[in-house]
Every structure is written in structure tokens, then in C-alpha cells.
Design a protein around this motif. Structure first.
Motif, short mmCIF file in Angstrom:
data_model
loop_
_atom_site.label_atom_id
_atom_site.label_comp_id
_atom_site.label_asym_id
_atom_site.label_seq_id
_atom_site.Cartn_x
_atom_site.Cartn_y
_atom_site.Cartn_z
N ASN A 345 -5.08 8.34 29.64
CA ASN A 345 -4.70 9.41 28.73
C ASN A 345 -5.65 9.50 27.52
OD1 ASN A 345 -3.20 11.56 27.71
ND2 ASN A 345 -1.82 10.20 26.57
N VAL A 346 -6.94 9.73 27.81
CA VAL A 346 -7.96 9.76 26.76
C VAL A 346 -8.61 11.14 26.68
CG1 VAL A 346 -8.47 7.29 26.86
CG2 VAL A 346 -9.69 8.87 28.39
N ASP A 347 -9.35 11.34 25.59
CA ASP A 347 -10.07 12.61 25.39
C ASP A 347 -11.38 12.63 26.17
OD1 ASP A 347 -8.25 13.73 23.33
OD2 ASP A 347 -8.94 12.01 22.16
N TYR A 348 -12.05 11.47 26.24
CA TYR A 348 -13.35 11.38 26.90
C TYR A 348 -13.37 10.17 27.83
CZ TYR A 348 -15.31 14.91 23.79
OH TYR A 348 -15.56 16.08 23.14
N ALA A 349 -14.19 10.27 28.87
CA ALA A 349 -14.30 9.15 29.82
C ALA A 349 -15.71 9.12 30.40
CB ALA A 349 -13.27 9.27 30.93
N ILE A 350 -16.10 7.92 30.83
CA ILE A 350 -17.39 7.69 31.49
C ILE A 350 -17.12 7.03 32.83
CG2 ILE A 350 -19.58 6.42 31.39
CD1 ILE A 350 -19.30 6.37 28.34
N ALA A 351 -17.88 7.43 33.85
CA ALA A 351 -17.80 6.75 35.15
C ALA A 351 -19.21 6.50 35.67
CB ALA A 351 -17.02 7.59 36.16
N THR A 352 -19.41 5.33 36.28
CA THR A 352 -20.71 4.98 36.84
C THR A 352 -20.53 4.43 38.26
OG1 THR A 352 -20.65 2.68 36.03
CG2 THR A 352 -21.58 4.35 34.56
N SER A 353 -21.45 4.78 39.13
CA SER A 353 -21.47 4.21 40.48
C SER A 353 -22.90 4.24 40.98
CB SER A 353 -20.55 5.00 41.42
OG SER A 353 -20.43 4.33 42.66
#
Length: 416
Positions: A345-353
Motif C-alpha cells: 500500500n505505497v505511493d511508489y515502488a521499484i521492481a528488478t529482475s
């Protein structure tokens, strides 16, 4: 006033430990307008110590030595220093009482070998070590100051803070130094240099600019030297403002802070939250964020979804996506970033793969293939990177690019 640091210990030269002591000492001395002339690392041998002390004394006014003050045979700093100063080691009862009290405090028997720590240079002022058994020593010789400190970082820091630095305040220097910093992101060192060349070429002789590049960013250090600190501060601020105006949006800070700290501060000020879903970076992004004091105001958490089962079971990546496109794909990181954003439940997110290496690559997706996704309030941005075969560098590059993508999306949404 010039200073030199000598670190004594084979463990530094063998790479078994990193010399963090010198960096900390340099920062503390600069705060008192004492500049480091040179830092030298040497072995625990008499000839190296004698040579280093003599050479440092020819260059600097203050010589600080760390390491080699322990009770074992390989610690020869005190004995060698006695030869250098043509003096003796003498027994100091106050030091002996202090060492005995430390062992009594922990209900331990003091080995006979520790009695040697009560021997100090006859020409020194003892710097009592309330944080360990090895005392520091302050020697004034041939109009130079020599400070001998233990190499254990927390002991050294406390001795410097509470014993040595207060005494060094009496040493004034005519030449003053002012440093200003500018942190830029998303612009390479050479392009940055070309962009500000006209300003840099107009610097007078007492103004210097250093480029401190790191993956994804360049830090500029503007240094002015002179005799009037107030005049230097005003002039430094003027030059800094000219550079900032010329560089433009690539400037993210005008103080000596990390990019992560800029992000933490800005998100905290705007009451925004962040989370990460990390595969190939293994938690490195969240580690850097949580190293910043106050990050709890904006960072909610991280999912290190290394295995596909975690991507699917925790983040909601569909099995169909994984089968059709693989874990290292745009489709997967989009579902990862949306999944962690919703989960925490956040405003911003980062994902890496990605495939960090050194193995695991395929002809279609070689080692160094990385997908990064960032999600904001209104949209998701993705980018494909092709790095190289060095695992740690690939993790570092992915982290740097993730921060830059996050910052760019955040800035764009602020303006809308």
C-alpha cells in the motif's frame, strides 16, 4: 596546518579489512581546518614504521598513527616509536590500573601479556582509553605533533573525539579551505565537464573543481583556499550557484549527501511512501534506503522475490506470464512492481529482475540482461538494460538505474 595519517597493519595491506579510520579522521580534521596531506598504509615492521614517521614529519605538522598498539608480539609501534624519538618506554601505573579495571569489570583474569600495555613513551602525554586497553599517546617533537592511536575503529574514534581533537583546537592554520558540493544524476562526467567548461575556465587560481563520478551520478566538489573564511564562503556560494544554474535539472542536491538520502528526504517531505520488489538486486536497493536515518518515514518494506514461487505466491505474478515470458521480462517486472505496490500500500515502488551472472544466461537473454520497473501514482515505467558479466557491478548498475528511474518518474509526477 597539514596533517598526515599512517595506518599500521598487515591486515589492511592484505585486503582483510578496509581502512575506514583514515576517512573518518580526515573528515574530523577538516572540520577544524586541518588538511590531510597524505595517507600511508604500512606493515607492522620496524623499518617501515621508522621510514613512514620520518617522511611524514618532513611533510606535515601533525602525524596521526593508527594500529600496532596491542599487547601481542606483532604490535611493534610503541617500541619503534621509542627508537624514532630516541627515548624509552616507561611503566605508567595509572594505565596499569585502568587495564586491570577493564578485566575486573568483565570478571576475567588479566593475562601477563597485557601488562605491556602500561608501558608508554617517556616523552608522551598519555591519552587514556576508556573504551579499551591500549592507551593513546601524544608526542610533541621537533615542532611536530605525533598522535598514536589504537586501530580498533570505535576505540580510535572515541580517543580522537574526546582526547585528541580538543587538544588540536589550539592549533590554528592561516590557510582556510571551503568546500561546496553539487550532486548530479543522469549526466556523464565528460558531458558535464563540457557543459560547464566555460565557468571552470574562468576560475581564479584559488578555486578548484573536482569530479567524483560514480555509477549513475557525478558529485562535484568546489574547493576554495584563502585566509579569510567568511570571504571564501561568500565566493564559494557564488561559484556554486553559477554551476547549478548552468547544469540545470541534473542537479539533485547542493550538499555532500548521497542520492539515496536525497530520495529519502524528498519522499519524507512530501509524505510519500516507497517499497521494492527485488530479484537480481537481492535487497540491495532497500539496504541503501534503510541505511539513511529517517527512512522509516517513507520506506514501507521490500520483497526479495528471488524464486519464481515468491514472485507468484507473494507478488501475484501470474504463472502464465512466467511461462510465456520468463522471470526476466518486462511483463514480469510490471506485475512485480504492481504487486508490491498493492501488497504494501505505497505511493511508489521499484521492481528488478535480471541475470546478474556470472552464469545463467542464454543466447536470447545473456548475462547482464536486466529489466527494471518503477510505479508511481499514475503510471508504470520500464526499461531494459544490457550490462556485462561482473555480478557485483551488475547489481550496482541495476540499483543506480532503478534510483534514477524512480527519481525521474517522481519529478515528472510532481510537475503534473
Amino acid at each position: 596546518m597539514k596533517a598526515e595519517i599512517i595506518t599500521i597493519g598487515d591486515e589492511i595491506l592484505l585486503g582483510q579489512i578496509v581502512d575506514t579510520n583514515s576517512a573518518w579522521i580526515a573528515q574530523e580534521l577538516f572540520a577544524q581546518q586541518i588538511q590531510i596531506q597524505q595517507i600511508t598504509s604500512i606493515t607492522d615492521t620496524e623499518d617501515h614504521i621508522l621510514s613512514a614517521l620520518a617522511e611524514a614529519g618532513s611533510r606535515a605538522d601533525i602525524i596521526i598513527c593508527t594500529g600496532g598498539l596491542g599487547p601481542t608480539k606483532d604490535d611493534v609501534t610503541k617500541f619503534t616509536a621509542a627508537k624514532f624519538f630516541h627515548t624509552d618506554l616507561v611503566f605508567n601505573q595509572d594505565v596499569m590500573d585502568h587495564v586491570q579495571q577493564i578485566f575486573q569489570r568483565f570478571n576475567r583474569t588479566m593475562p601477563d601479556i597485557n601488562k605491556g600495555q602500561a608501558e608508554v613513551l617517556a616523552n608522551c602525554e598519555v591519552l587514556f582509553n576508556d573504551w579499551g586497553t591500549a592507551p593513546g599517546m601524544w608526542v610533541e617533537h621537533d615542532q611536530k605533533v605525533y598522535i598514536f592511536l589504537p586501530g580498533v575503529p570505535f576505540e580510535m574514534k572515541n580517543l580522537m573525539t574526546f582526547r585528541a581533537l580538543p587538544k588540536l583546537k589550539d592549533f590554528q592554520t592561516e590557510e582556510k579551505v571551503v568546500n561546496k558540493y553539487i550532486l548530479t544524476v543522469g549526466i556523464g562526467e565528460s558531458h558535464l565537464a563540457e557543459h560547464i567548461a566555460e565557468i571552470e575556465n574562468s576560475f581564479p587560481d584559488h578555486v578548484h573543481l573536482a569530479y567524483l563520478p560514480k555509477i549513475g551520478l557525478v558529485r562535484l566538489r568546489l574547493t576554495l583556499t584563502g585566509k579569510d573564511i567568511d570571504t571564501l564562503e561568500v565566493e564559494a556560494e557564488e561559484w556554486k550557484n553559477k554551476l547549478v544554474e548552468r547544469i540545470g535539472p541534473a542537479v539533485v542536491a547542493t550538499e555532500d549527501v548521497s542520492f539515496e538520502e536525497v530520495i529519502v528526504r524528498s519522499f519524507s517531505d512530501h509524505k510519500l511512501t516507497l517499497a521494492t520488489a527485488e530479484s537480481c538486486t537481492g535487497g540491495n536497493i532497500s539496504r541503501l534506503i534503510t541505511e539513511i536515518p529517517g527512512s522509516s518515514k517513507m520506506f514501507q518494506g521490500a520483497v526479495v522475490s528471488y524464486a519464481n514461487e515468491v514472485k507468484e505466491g507473494v507478488l501475484g505474478v501470474s504463472i502464465e506470464t512466467l511461462k510465456a515470458h520468463g522471470a526476466v521480462s518486462e511483463e514480469t517486472v510490471i506485475q512485480m512492481v504492481n504487486g508490491v505496490k498493492q501488497l504494501l500500500n505505497v505511493d511508489y515502488a521499484i521492481a528488478t529482475s535480471g541475470i546478474a551472472g556470472p552464469d545463467g544466461g542464454t543466447p536470447e537473454k545473456p548475462v547482464g540482461t536486466v529489466w527494471v520497473a518503477v510505479a508511481g501514482k499514475n503510471e508504470v515505467k520500464t526499461k531494459l538494460f544490457h550490462f556485462h558479466h561482473d555480478r557485483l557491478i551488475n547489481i550496482e548498475r541495476t540499483t543506480a538505474q532503478a534510483f534514477l528511474m524512480l527519481w525521474n518518474l517522481y519529478q515528472a509526477e510532481l510537475q503534473n
